[in-house]
Scaffold this active site. Structure first.
Site, PDB file in Angstrom:
ATOM      1  N   SER A 187      -9.116   1.648   3.220  1.00  0.00           N
ATOM      2  CA  SER A 187      -8.281   2.553   2.343  1.00  0.00           C
ATOM      3  C   SER A 187      -7.357   1.698   1.583  1.00  0.00           C
ATOM      4  O   SER A 187      -6.620   2.103   0.720  1.00  0.00           O
ATOM      5  CB  SER A 187      -7.708   3.476   3.091  1.00  0.00           C
TER       6      SER A 187
ATOM      7  N   LYS B  24       1.012  -1.201  -0.098  1.00  0.00           N
ATOM      8  CA  LYS B  24       0.012  -0.006   0.093  1.00  0.00           C
ATOM      9  C   LYS B  24       0.929   1.142   0.075  1.00  0.00           C
ATOM     10  O   LYS B  24       2.034   1.324   0.936  1.00  0.00           O
ATOM     11  CB  LYS B  24      -1.039  -0.208   1.206  1.00  0.00           C
TER      12      LYS B  24
ATOM     13  N   SER C  69      -9.418  -0.658   7.405  1.00  0.00           N
ATOM     14  CA  SER C  69      -8.946  -0.701   6.080  1.00  0.00           C
ATOM     15  C   SER C  69      -8.329  -1.647   5.588  1.00  0.00           C
ATOM     16  O   SER C  69      -7.678  -1.986   4.227  1.00  0.00           O
ATOM     17  CB  SER C  69      -8.232   0.717   6.121  1.00  0.00           C
TER      18      SER C  69
END
Lengths: 480, 63
Positions: free
Chosen positions: A152, A78, A176
């Site tokens: 996210s 990420k 997330s």
């Protein structure tokens, strides 16, 4: 055989048997990225040249008998996880050209274990910005490209589900890791607070932030957690406990284990079809020999407010330096930031005190009922369409933020480990089950998850191919 | 911690203190939602808890 279809555990087995090489795996993954990323937009920064060089070195290690735990396994990060010499955008225009000089500890651990970094992956801006990333465009869900992956950890969810790579790292402040894992049909774990060090990971809320793996099997998640866990001098909140052998829990017997089904709040605002899939999953879980019993928590409605009180307070503190740039940020993150000033110091301290009450309550309920873990749905609705970000709870359409984190954020607040595994499809998209455990007891969750995945095939189902190769209209948010 | 101050005034002051600027539409939306946000936070104060519980954690995450 396309090696990008395989899990990390399967790849390691082939490497060990001399039936595949890390170079072939990396080549297959990049071929897959080239084929489907134009639609999905999960990869922000591909790293093909350096990945192939690392793969050649890994092949040499396999040949020399010096392979490490993740030798030659491709992975993604990420893009809030710092990587030395590689841009780390935070999914934001404010950091579009930001190149860190040091690796995050967890990134260094993956590399030192032989993992091969293939790409930096899409994220909601600063891990809170919303699905419509105005700098990089939206990331699409491989199960339905008109829907969000959730976030996210959006790119991590999309890339792993679409077989671009076998595993990725996500982060989780209110859900997330677990929300995109749920929406994309993955196995994801938010470990116990402090288990995985977060130095080098952009922060949102320091007592709620966690990092962990997103994979296509419980075995792979355990394998990665073995590598990235443990104390770090760079993160004073990281746990000094010895790291247990999580992989050893895979395949452990679960007959006679007791799991508490959290009723009430955790099953409210749930679409009936998602609820039916959840009921089926509980029957499947019971079929492994686990006893599922009903339990409830008191004053559970306070948990969400207390959790967001902590997030608002800590987010405003961490983001104070860029608060004046709010107009340059994505809508959702700006909206959350706008909500932060209404929490007073006394509210924050009250929420920190209530955290202890909630932790004690979880512990008491587990002790009284003789539980090994809790079970809840991981999401109470199917993922929303990118066009409106509304979800159907069965009582009507509501903004996804009203319900998306209600079953996940309590375990950020408590710091408890929580793992999600795929259940049946509803309307062609995955549903998911969440298992939450005692602090530092990830091994029980892995035993339960692996038993569930032996008994079911939900985690093996893959998205249809054709939509992943269809050109998406540029008006729907191609990368900027 | 409930407040009897007019929500519009409260939102205006707190946004300014935090250095945040929002559009007029967002400002109106925040003012509308503020009483509910405040009520949910105030619910924490209805939960009995001893002062001695702070800051003791049931589990110590770092060891």
């Amino acid at each position: 055989m396309n090696l990008s279809d395989l899990t990390a555990t399967e790849l390691l087995g082939l490497y060990a048997a001399g039936e595949a090489s890390p170079v072939e795996a990396v080549q297959d993954c990049f071929a897959r990225i080239s084929a489907v990323n134009p639609v999905l937009n999960a990869v922000l920064t591909p790293l093909e040249e350096q990945a192939l060089a690392a793969a050649r070195a890994s092949a040499d290690r396999w040949a020399a008998g010096t392979a490490r735990p993740l030798e030659g396994v491709p992975y993604g990060l990420k893009d809030i996880v710092a990587t030395a010499g590689i841009r780390t955008t935070g999914g934001s225009a404010l950091y579009a050209d930001h190149v860190p000089t040091t690796d995050a500890t967890l990134a260094a651990r993956l590399r030192d274990a032989g993992g091969i970094l293939l790409a930096k992956l899409h994220t909601f801006e600063f891990a809170c910005g919303g699905a419509q990333n105005r700098t990089f465009g939206p990331c699409r869900n491989p199960w339905d490209v008109d829907r969000t992956t959730g976030g996210s950890s959006s790119g991590s969810g999309s890339a792993v589900a679409a077989r671009m790579l076998p595993l990725a790292i996500g982060t989780d402040t209110g859900g997330s890791i677990r929300i995109p894992s749920s929406y994309c049909g993955l196995t994801g774990i938010k470990p116990t607070y402090g288990k995985v060090p977060r130095d080098g990971v952009m922060g949102m809320s320091w007592t709620m932030d966690h990092a962990g793996p997103m994979t296509r099997s419980a075995a792979d998640a355990a394998l990665v957690l073995d590598v990235i866990s443990g104390a770090s001098a760079g993160d004073p909140t990281s746990s000094a406990r010895p790291v247990p052998d999580h992989t050893a829990a895979i395949g452990a017997g679960v007959a006679g284990r007791r799991v508490g089904r959290l009723r009430g709040w955790f099953e409210e605002r749930m679409h009936p079809a998602v609820g039916a899939a959840y009921e089926s999953a509980l029957v499947e879980l019971a079929g492994t020999g686990v006893e599922v019993v009903d339990v409830e928590l008191e004053e559970v409605d306070v948990i969400a407010a207390a959790s967001w009180t902590v997030i608002y307070s800590e987010m405003l503190s961490l983001h104070a330096g860029v608060a004046h740039l709010i107009e340059d940020r994505d809508a959702m993150g700006a909206g959350i930031l706008s909500a932060t000033p209404y929490v007073h110091a006394a509210d924050y301290l009250k929420a920190l005190r209530y955290r202890a009450v909630f932790q004690q309550q979880l512990d008491s309920v587990m002790a009284a009922a003789g539980l090994d873990a809790f079970v809840t749905p991981a999401a109470t609705t199917t993922p929303p369409k990118l066009a409106d970000m509304l979800v159907d709870t069965g009582d009507g359409l509501v903004d996804w933020l009203d319900v998306a984190s209600r079953v996940t954020v309590p375990f950020n607040y408590s710091g408890s480990p929580a793992l999600v595994v795929p259940g049946a499809l509803v309307d062609g998209v995955p549903t998911s089950v969440q298992l939450a455990g005692r602090p530092h007891d990830e091994t029980t969750l892995f035993a339960l998850a692996s038993a569930f995945q032996v008994a079911t095939t939900h985690h093996l189902v893959r998205p249809a191919e054709e939509p992943l190769h269809t050109t998406v209209p540029s008006t729907a948010g191609a990368p900027a | 911690m409930s407040t009897t101050t007019d929500p519009k005034t409260t939102v205006e002051v707190l946004l300014a203190a935090a250095g945040l600027t929002v559009t007029p539409e967002e400002f109106d939306a925040i003012v509308r939602s503020y009483p509910d946000v405040r009520a949910r936070i105030d619910a924490m104060y209805a939960v009995p808890m001893a002062k001695e519980e702070e800051p003791q954690l049931v589990f110590t995450p770092f060891v």
